[in-house]
Enzyme design. Structure first.
Site, short mmCIF file in Angstrom:
data_model
loop_
_atom_site.label_atom_id
_atom_site.label_comp_id
_atom_site.label_asym_id
_atom_site.label_seq_id
_atom_site.Cartn_x
_atom_site.Cartn_y
_atom_site.Cartn_z
N LYS A 182 0.85 -1.21 0.00
CA LYS A 182 0.00 0.00 0.00
C LYS A 182 0.88 1.25 0.00
O LYS A 182 0.39 2.37 0.00
CB LYS A 182 -0.84 0.07 1.28
CG LYS A 182 -2.03 -0.82 1.41
CD LYS A 182 -2.83 -0.35 2.66
CE LYS A 182 -3.31 -1.47 3.52
NZ LYS A 182 -3.92 -1.03 4.77
N LYS A 186 2.64 1.97 2.56
CA LYS A 186 2.60 2.47 3.95
C LYS A 186 3.70 1.78 4.75
O LYS A 186 3.77 0.56 4.78
CB LYS A 186 1.25 2.12 4.61
CG LYS A 186 0.12 3.06 4.28
CD LYS A 186 -1.14 2.67 5.06
CE LYS A 186 -1.62 3.82 5.90
NZ LYS A 186 -2.92 3.58 6.52
N1 C2G Z 1 -9.93 6.09 10.55
C1 C2G Z 1 -10.90 6.95 11.08
N2 C2G Z 1 -10.49 8.14 11.59
C2 C2G Z 1 -9.18 8.49 11.59
C3 C2G Z 1 -8.20 7.63 11.07
C4 C2G Z 1 -8.60 6.40 10.54
O1 C2G Z 1 -12.09 6.64 11.07
N3 C2G Z 1 -8.83 9.71 12.14
C5 C2G Z 1 -10.40 4.82 10.00
C6 C2G Z 1 -10.08 4.66 8.51
O2 C2G Z 1 -11.07 5.30 7.73
C7 C2G Z 1 -10.14 3.14 8.36
C8 C2G Z 1 -9.66 2.65 9.75
O3 C2G Z 1 -9.76 3.75 10.65
O4 C2G Z 1 -11.48 2.71 8.16
C9 C2G Z 1 -8.24 2.17 9.72
O5 C2G Z 1 -7.45 3.21 9.18
P1 C2G Z 1 -6.00 2.81 8.61
O6 C2G Z 1 -5.30 2.03 9.64
O7 C2G Z 1 -5.37 4.03 8.04
O8 C2G Z 1 -6.41 1.78 7.47
P2 C2G Z 1 -6.07 1.89 5.91
O9 C2G Z 1 -4.61 2.00 5.74
O10 C2G Z 1 -6.97 2.92 5.37
O11 C2G Z 1 -6.45 0.42 5.42
O12 C2G Z 1 -8.43 -2.78 2.58
C10 C2G Z 1 -8.65 -1.57 3.28
C11 C2G Z 1 -7.37 -1.05 3.87
O13 C2G Z 1 -6.66 -2.07 4.54
C12 C2G Z 1 -7.66 0.11 4.83
#
Ligand code: C2G
Length: 153
Positions: free
Chosen positions: A45, A47
């Site tokens: 990703k 990341k």
């Molecule tokens: N999130 C949130 N508020 C934030 C930060 C994150 O609601 N301030 C939510 C994101 O929208 C996501 C979840 O927390 O639904 C996890 O965020 P991440 O760890 O950044 O996940 P991500 O890298 O977006 O991975 O297949 C889907 C991916 O694996 C999602």
């Protein structure tokens, strides 16, 4: 009739935004499954995670309203997961709005508002700012303050 819900994420440096989201998603069903992205998948990703997968998974697994944690290893596993766990609802933050509509033939798809003002990226930036103050800077600041106290009492 069981109504499992599922979500996917990295959950690096777990924070209140993650917790708010998982709590809201848990309220959409009677069993919450969270797929935590592996370190290898995150690299894909683009990341770079600070906290390794096993620890991120253990933190999520320890949350009272999380029932099961599975690894997220690729973009293609969602349909299989939805079928395998007889998921009623897929939910994720609205930064992904529209990205997972392909799941609608298999389950309800819900995009929930993110928590503003907090993100892993911002936390990392704050940590960098905090750790970038050297010991010399701190000692110099004390010297300046001491001099000001002497000059102005
Ligand atoms: N999130 C949130 N508020 C934030 C930060 C994150 O609601 N301030 C939510 C994101 O929208 C996501 C979840 O927390 O639904 C996890 O965020 P991440 O760890 O950044 O996940 P991500 O890298 O977006 O991975 O297949 C889907 C991916 O694996 C999602």
């Amino acid at each position: 009739m069981s109504r499992p819900v599922i979500t996917y994420g990295t959950f690096d440096m777990f924070h209140i935004g993650h917790l708010n989201l998982l709590r809201r998603i848990a309220s959409l069903g009677d069993r919450l499954i969270v797929a935590v992205s592996t370190d290898e998948f995150n690299a894909g990703k683009g990341k770079r995670t600070l906290i390794p997968f096993e620890q991120r998974a253990e933190i999520v697994r320890s949350i009272r309203f999380v029932d099961e944690v599975i690894p997220e290893t690729n973009w293609e596993q969602k349909i299989d997961d939805v079928k395998r766990y007889a998921v009623s609802t897929f939910a994720i933050g609205d930064d992904w709005k529209g990205h997972f509509d392909f799941l609608t033939p298999h389950c309800k798809v819900v995009y929930l508002p993110r928590t503003e003002g907090v993100s892993t990226t911002e936390l990392k930036r704050s940590l960098n700012r905090f750790s970038s103050v050297s010991r010399e800077d701190v000692l110099h600041a004390f010297d300046v303050l001491e001099q000001l106290r002497k000059d102005f009492g």
